[in-house]
Scaffold this active site. Structure first.
Site, PDB file in Angstrom:
ATOM      1  N   SER A  11      65.970  45.306  39.457  1.00  0.00           N
ATOM      2  CA  SER A  11      64.652  45.188  38.774  1.00  0.00           C
ATOM      3  C   SER A  11      63.691  45.545  39.725  1.00  0.00           C
ATOM      4  O   SER A  11      62.332  45.076  39.638  1.00  0.00           O
ATOM      5  CB  SER A  11      64.499  43.668  38.570  1.00  0.00           C
ATOM      6  N   GLY A  12      63.919  46.442  40.792  1.00  0.00           N
ATOM      7  CA  GLY A  12      62.908  47.247  41.418  1.00  0.00           C
ATOM      8  C   GLY A  12      62.234  48.269  40.761  1.00  0.00           C
ATOM      9  O   GLY A  12      62.409  48.707  39.517  1.00  0.00           O
ATOM     10  N   LYS A  33      70.124  40.256  40.524  1.00  0.00           N
ATOM     11  CA  LYS A  33      70.821  39.278  41.260  1.00  0.00           C
ATOM     12  C   LYS A  33      70.121  38.182  41.433  1.00  0.00           C
ATOM     13  O   LYS A  33      70.784  37.074  41.615  1.00  0.00           O
ATOM     14  CB  LYS A  33      71.376  39.907  42.432  1.00  0.00           C
ATOM     15  N   GLY A  47      52.180  52.399  51.201  1.00  0.00           N
ATOM     16  CA  GLY A  47      51.606  52.787  50.123  1.00  0.00           C
ATOM     17  C   GLY A  47      52.559  53.793  49.386  1.00  0.00           C
ATOM     18  O   GLY A  47      53.910  53.836  49.657  1.00  0.00           O
ATOM     19  N   ASP A 219      75.841  46.129  47.314  1.00  0.00           N
ATOM     20  CA  ASP A 219      76.782  45.803  46.373  1.00  0.00           C
ATOM     21  C   ASP A 219      77.232  47.365  45.709  1.00  0.00           C
ATOM     22  O   ASP A 219      78.406  47.451  45.334  1.00  0.00           O
ATOM     23  CB  ASP A 219      76.149  44.993  45.333  1.00  0.00           C
ATOM     24  N   ARG A 282      59.471  56.668  62.890  1.00  0.00           N
ATOM     25  CA  ARG A 282      60.077  55.209  63.143  1.00  0.00           C
ATOM     26  C   ARG A 282      61.288  55.147  64.125  1.00  0.00           C
ATOM     27  O   ARG A 282      61.110  54.178  64.858  1.00  0.00           O
ATOM     28  CB  ARG A 282      60.320  54.655  61.847  1.00  0.00           C
ATOM     29  N   GLU A 367      66.840  52.931  46.259  1.00  0.00           N
ATOM     30  CA  GLU A 367      67.532  52.819  47.824  1.00  0.00           C
ATOM     31  C   GLU A 367      69.022  52.961  47.936  1.00  0.00           C
ATOM     32  O   GLU A 367      69.566  53.447  48.961  1.00  0.00           O
ATOM     33  CB  GLU A 367      66.922  51.490  48.481  1.00  0.00           C
TER      34      GLU A 367
END
Length: 461
Positions: A11-12, A33, A47, A219, A282, A367
């Site tokens: 649901s992203g 989930k 952003g 998953d 990063r 992702e």
């Protein structure tokens, strides 16, 4: 058994944007989930990137490739950059309120490893601003059924390809026919679908310290490994260098945005000396922080936000200011403790430039998918854009080649899924094994949560 044309798992922002591209004559079922808002898309602070003009293209391309250690797929990077303005127009059309300057033009900020300002934002809750507006739009669609607390525990395929290895074959056997799911009441069932879309997010829930929601345990990746569906770079795991330090390992780590350092925040060791360039990529910055922690014998370093003009700090980063205050720190008067934590997953289910997997009738977006945009290390604020660009391409590709399945569903035994914890541990073990088979984490090691460790209480191996 339930039946739908298209099953979306997640649901992203990628899942929602995909649903918005589907014509209303196709029935869509979207399952997630946990609750609908518990996706990492809501958590993105910094952003979303946008190509400002043609003169910015080469710089943006090179910044992305450099951050990814030039292991990026250059075609995917080009697609993402060239599609960015179209996506931003869509988001503004859905009501997303990006920051504007005094003349009403879009305002841009800069983050680590960007050579110029090209990042749009809404305060320090850009992900929430984007995802909530997409959610509102999806809720209005008459062809979409949405179900919370409904977990995909496996997929259903024409042929049983369990145990196959992606190293042995690139094309998984059979077609995806839907999923085995666990409903909110704990009962198991099957959702039959012509097409299934993995949009399950990352793997941070496997780790003791992560900015991810705890239910995001990879998953889709584990199920892909189980069925011989191609995966790629499962060991490419990004650690965010600056999260608010908490002594409670089961807490979701609160991210102190890259934008804070882009606007001038500084890092200090225990003796209040600067030790690095705060705008390093990063992974390199994480290494510098960990070296300083080891040198100082501490569990965190200090981040100083007082270098940011007071009004800008309160206007641009209100939620960071509030979170720190709730935990006893006034960022306008003192430094805050920060520590690296698992943050993003650059690998995942291998997909082509249209987000198709090696299994027919199965797509992966967001992702959990690996299309090569990020390479070995994600450039800041590319994640939301990449998810949206390739979700839209997936929907268009599916609609252009839509093929309904009329064959009867194969018989599926639900017995192996009844012990939920056993399934979770088995899937976690598959991912750990694949990470090690690919040479171990690409960044620093972060310990697994006890419930997913090889043995109770064990550290990451």
């Amino acid at each position: 058994m339930k039946k739908t044309d298209i099953l979306i798992v997640g649901s992203g922002c990628a899942a929602l944007y995909f649903a918005l591209q589907v014509p209303e004559n196709r029935k869509v079922m979207l399952i997630t989930k946990a609750d609908f808002e518990s996706s990492d898309s809501y958590l993105a602070q910094g952003g979303i990137c946008m190509l400002r003009d043609e003169a910015d293209y080469q710089s943006y391309f090179e910044d992305t490739m450099r951050a990814g250690h030039n292991e990026n797929d250059p075609v995917s990077v080009d697609i993402m950059i060239r599609s960015s303005q179209d996506v931003i127009r869509d988001l503004i059309g859905y009501g997303v309120r990006f920051a504007r300057d005094e003349k009403g033009a879009l305002a841009f900020t800069r983050e680590g490893a960007h050579s110029r300002k090209r990042i749009l934002f809404h305060e320090d809750i850009t992900g929430k601003e984007i995802t909530s507006h997409l959610m509102e739009a999806v809720r209005r669609l008459p062809n979409v059924t949405m179900m919370e607390y409904t977990t995909m525990v496996d997929i259903v395929t024409d042929e049983n390809s369990h145990g196959a290895s992606k190293h042995q074959k690139e094309d998984a056997a059979g077609r995806c026919r839907g999923a085995v799911v666990r409903y909110p009441d704990g009962k198991l069932g099957i959702i039959e679908a012509d097409y299934t879309i993995f949009a399950t997010g990352g793997i941070g829930g496997l780790y003791s310290h992560s900015t991810n929601f705890r239910q995001l345990t990879g998953d889709a990746v584990a199920i892909a490994l189980k069925h011989g569906i191609a995966t790629e770079h499962v060991n490419y795991i990004q650690v965010h260098p600056t999260t608010f330090y908490s002594g409670h390992e089961e807490d979701r780590s609160f991210l102190i945005s890259e934008s804070v350092r882009g606007e001038g925040a500084k890092l200090y060791g225990k003796n209040m000396q600067r030790f690095t360039n705060e705008l390093l990529p990063r992974d390199l910055l994480t290494q510098e922080i960990l070296k300083q922690m080891k040198k100082d014998g501490t569990k965190f370093v200090w981040e100083d936000l007082r270098t940011i003009p007071h009004e800008e700090l309160l206007r641009h980063f209100p939620n960071i200011v509030q979170h720190c205050a709730e935990n006893g720190y006034d960022v306008t008067k003192e430094c805050i403790p920060v520590v690296p934590a698992q943050h993003y997953f650059m690998g995942g289910v291998k997909v082509n430039h249209e987000s198709g997997t090696s299994m027919p009738h199965l797509y992966a977006v967001g992702e959990c998918a690996c299309n090569g945009v990020h390479g070995k290390n994600r450039l800041a604020s590319n994640s939301l854009l990449e998810s949206l660009v390739f979700a839209k391409r997936a929907a268009r590709d599916m609609m252009n080649h839509y093929e309904g399945i009329r064959d009867s569903m194969p018989d599926v035994s639900l017995a192996e899924y009844r012990d939920l914890l056993s399934v979770e541990r088995r899937y976690a073990a598959m991912i750990r094994k694949e990470i090690e088979a690919e040479g171990g984490p690409s960044s620093v090691r972060i310990a697994y949560r006890d419930k997913f460790a090889a043995e109770p209480g064990a550290e990451a191996v």
